[in-house]
Design a protein around this motif. Structure first.
Motif, PDB file in Angstrom:
ATOM      1  N   GLY A   1     -26.248   6.572  -6.928  1.00 16.62           N
ATOM      2  CA  GLY A   1     -24.866   6.147  -7.151  1.00 16.62           C
ATOM      3  C   GLY A   1     -24.370   5.133  -6.136  1.00 16.62           C
ATOM      4  N   ASN A   2     -25.127   4.932  -5.066  1.00 20.80           N
ATOM      5  CA  ASN A   2     -24.745   3.997  -4.001  1.00 20.80           C
ATOM      6  C   ASN A   2     -25.919   3.095  -3.627  1.00 20.80           C
ATOM      7  N   PRO A   3     -26.374   2.262  -4.559  1.00 23.29           N
ATOM      8  CA  PRO A   3     -27.552   1.427  -4.281  1.00 23.29           C
ATOM      9  C   PRO A   3     -27.330   0.424  -3.142  1.00 23.29           C
ATOM     10  N   ASP A   4     -26.090   0.051  -2.904  1.00 18.66           N
ATOM     11  CA  ASP A   4     -25.810  -0.886  -1.810  1.00 18.66           C
ATOM     12  C   ASP A   4     -26.131  -0.268  -0.451  1.00 18.66           C
ATOM     13  N   PHE A   5     -25.966   1.051  -0.350  1.00 14.77           N
ATOM     14  CA  PHE A   5     -26.281   1.725   0.904  1.00 14.77           C
ATOM     15  C   PHE A   5     -27.784   1.635   1.185  1.00 14.77           C
TER      16      PHE A   5
ATOM     17  N   LEU B   1     -29.461  14.467  -3.060  1.00 13.60           N
ATOM     18  CA  LEU B   1     -29.455  13.204  -2.306  1.00 13.60           C
ATOM     19  C   LEU B   1     -29.853  12.033  -3.194  1.00 13.60           C
ATOM     20  N   LYS B   2     -30.826  12.253  -4.063  1.00  9.43           N
ATOM     21  CA  LYS B   2     -31.246  11.198  -4.988  1.00  9.43           C
ATOM     22  C   LYS B   2     -30.069  10.759  -5.851  1.00  9.43           C
TER      23      LYS B   2
END
Length: 183
Positions: free
Chosen positions: A41-45, A35-36
């Motif tokens: 990989g998706n910091p916007d989320f 999950l990390k």
């Protein structure tokens, strides 16, 4: 983000996992690591989950969809929901780090990082593991890094301790020594 909160959440989650599913601790750690990687990989989320203008219910719906579609365990899913509800998803990386520390303490594991100029042979990896196990008194987990600039030798990092046996460092020390003699 908030070191104290990260540590408190991680310790509480580790204790819960130890109580509820002690045989699944290794799987839980692997799940948190996966999950990390996804969240990194998706910091916007993660930013979206921290946005105050998005209703908590919508955030939870998104998280529950991820939990369901990703086949996330119930315990980890509950952690994600609590972090989402309390706007603490920004602490997730630190929680994983602290959970790993609790896991390593519980199972007496020492994580070391070995940096070498080329991949280690299995024989050398085992020799390093055995020596560091002797030094730490723990089972040793080896993570390898490759850095061709070392020329040869290895650098071993364990906690805040560094054992530097690289050719690059030896050459640098020799250069300083020679510079002092010539100057």
């Amino acid at each position: 983000m908030n070191d104290k909160a990260e540590k408190v959440y991680a310790e509480a989650f580790f204790e819960l996992c130890l109580e509820e599913a002690p045989d699944g601790l290794k799987d839980t750690l692997a799940e948190l690591d996966a999950l990390k990687g996804i969240f990194d990989g998706n910091p916007d989320f993660i930013k979206l989950l921290g946005t105050p203008t998005v209703p908590v219910g919508d955030k939870l719906d998104m998280m529950k969809e991820i939990i369901r579609d990703g086949g996330i365990s119930e315990l980890t899913g509950n952690l994600l929901c609590v972090l989402t509800e309390r706007a603490r998803m920004g602490c997730f990386d630190g929680i994983v780090k602290n959970f790993r520390a609790s896991y390593n303490d519980h199972f007496k594991i020492a994580e070391i990082t070995v940096t070498a100029s080329a991949p280690l042979s299995e024989q050398l990896r085992e020799k390093i593991r055995a020596k560091m196990s002797e030094v730490t008194g723990k089972t040793v987990s080896v993570k390898e890094k490759i850095d061709p600039s070392l020329i040869g030798g290895v650098i071993i990092d364990y906690g805040s301790t560094r054992y530097d046996g690289s050719v690059r460092t030896r050459l640098s020390e020799l250069k300083k020594e020679l510079g002092g003699v010539i100057a």
